[in-house]
Enzyme design. Sequence first.
Site, PDB file in Angstrom:
ATOM      1  N   ASP A  47      73.806 101.207  99.447  1.00  0.00           N
ATOM      2  CA  ASP A  47      72.582 100.469  99.195  1.00  0.00           C
ATOM      3  C   ASP A  47      72.289  99.402 100.241  1.00  0.00           C
ATOM      4  O   ASP A  47      73.195  98.750 100.752  1.00  0.00           O
ATOM      5  CB  ASP A  47      72.646  99.819  97.808  1.00  0.00           C
ATOM      6  N   GLU A  68      65.625 106.410  86.707  1.00  0.00           N
ATOM      7  CA  GLU A  68      67.012 106.234  87.130  1.00  0.00           C
ATOM      8  C   GLU A  68      67.423 104.821  86.788  1.00  0.00           C
ATOM      9  O   GLU A  68      66.826 103.856  87.268  1.00  0.00           O
ATOM     10  CB  GLU A  68      67.122 106.366  88.655  1.00  0.00           C
TER      11      GLU A  68
END
Lengths: 257, 400
Positions: A59, A48
């Site tokens: 995040d 990824e």
Amino acid sequence: MRIADKFTELKEKNEKALIAYVCAGDPSAEATKEIVHALVKGGADIVELGLPFSDPVADGPTIQAASTRALEAGMNPDVYFEMAASIKENVPLVCMTYYNLIYKRGNEKFARDCADAGITGIIVPDLPAEEAEELHVACKKNSVDLIFLITPVTTGKRMEKNLEKTSGFVYIVSRLGVTGERVDVAESTKNILARIDTEVPKAVGFGISNGQQALEVIKAGADAVIVGSAFVSIIASGEDVNRRVEKLASELKISCR
Amino acid sequence: MKKSMYGKFGGQFVPEVLMPALTELEEAYGRYKDDPEFLKELDYYMKEFAGRETPLYFARNLSKKYGIKIYLKREDLVHGGAHKLNNTLGQALLAKYMGKKRLIAETGAGQHGTATAMAAANMGFESEVYMGAKDVMRQHMNVYRMELMGSKVNAVESGSKTLKDAINEALRDWVTNVEHTHYLIGSVVGPHPYPMIVRDFQSVIGKEVKEQIMEKEGRYPDSIVACAGGGSNAMGIFYPFIEDNEVKLFPVEAGGKELKTTEKEALHSASLCVGEEGILQGAHTLILQDKYGQILESSSVSAGLDYSGVGPELAYLADIGRIKPCCVNDDEALEAFYELSRLEGIIPALESSHAVAYVMKMAKTGELGDLVVINLSGRGDKDLETVFKLKKEEAKEACQ
Ligand SMILES: Cc1ncc(COP(=O)(O)O)c(C=O)c1O
């Protein structure tokens, strides 16, 4: 390489997949290419490549900081696709980014640029299925998998809809929260895997950072483990990065065999 | 049109983990918004705790000087010193009915954080407020106020260290604690149903103005002017007048230093005036961004307007031409801050000063008509330090 082909290949070898996340351009585009090489050498089956966004709400601090470093070092979507195209590893590449960068480039163009650069999957953590129609169509047209998420609070109709829409694999967020390393992942992972009924490979992420945890997740029935912050932390340290990244990947991959 | 949309604007661009919570909130709001018991309790808080209704004050001296009739809707007199409490009381009560135990909020100027702390203390919630580190510095009196009332204040060090970053951090908290926490958003921004809920709770402002102006003037105003950061005080006063097409509606944005952008930041916060379509913090709206879609840091002398986006319904109303976005710069806002203080004995918040400044600037042009209502969204006590500091810097420059 398409994601499904990788899972077929692994199935024949009776292996589970290691999916590694890194933030593209942290600390530079050149360095990311080397890191990807080290990850694959260590045993990563899918990589990824995070395309950094200024406001990454899903995040935790580790990946936030990586995004900031990458943006400051000049990463942007044009550089990103150029860099991705130059990666010649025999693994599927998946783009992970936030929706405004896709929207701004145009759903169709973004999907096409992915396909042209050899990226065969897209994950967008701030794009629930309800809002994903246009990107979904663009991805289909360009043979790119659009990967949806399942969380501990995704139930009933939502679960069905997300499983129906996802392709490549389904991203299972094993616990509430943002990305980042965690001490305990086993229990919540078991609970959620037990509720999911699908033919699509089940990849578990958020919180996994070592071989022991990876093993527990796989024992609980996952087809893949996704590890991000642990790699990003090594990259952030700047010390002996390629060797340590490779070593962690191989440690994690042992749990997948 | 999807129910979550205003034309092409709005939507729910949030992590999957929040979708059930948004559905739960929408259902709960649908259930209680017309519930007599809920409304009775809300009415009690609005009257007895917030001090509503607020006066619609005829600004005699300002009117005389600028040659048109100017009324001030005195939201500065709401408990806490700004319109923000209208929304926090509504949402906190809703959260109580939903059985939530904890409130979290973002804050820019600290006014919404303060209003959240008030509602939380009064109704017995645990509360935590996220505030950009830059805003903690320039609005630290509000930090003390929040802490006094039992809120935990977290300084946010990421990004531009202002409102946008505080919202990011509040969203991260919510993603983690969604099961027992209500995210009390402070403006008409974010994913559906927030823009609708906040607008509805703030609409009390416009509803009162409708009655008050009829009583005093026997007609609706020619125009209504309100400052717009996220846009809650603007939507609150505009919304009851939306169908009354003869009433012109002016949201005034922060023009900052000038309407220019560098590579990384905008020197203003005027997303309605010069922003582009994009997705920010859950909504498709007008935002300040670079050519790749990275969000630009915004800038304004007033912390409460310093935001890179704007509520989606305002973007829609601007798109169809029902509202007329405009802006004034930092200097004009400061001038209005002094002018209203001197002429009327009312010290406005720097945010509200933007609305006053626009009226001062446009009064003579005829654009506003001759009966104007300004939403005086807050009082200026919190801004004294900022203003004195600017004055000192000015004096220094003058000496050199
Ligand atoms: C007094 C005052 N007015 C206006 C605003 C801007 O918010 P909104 O545009 O949502 O009314 C703030 C925000 O902190 C404020 O404190």
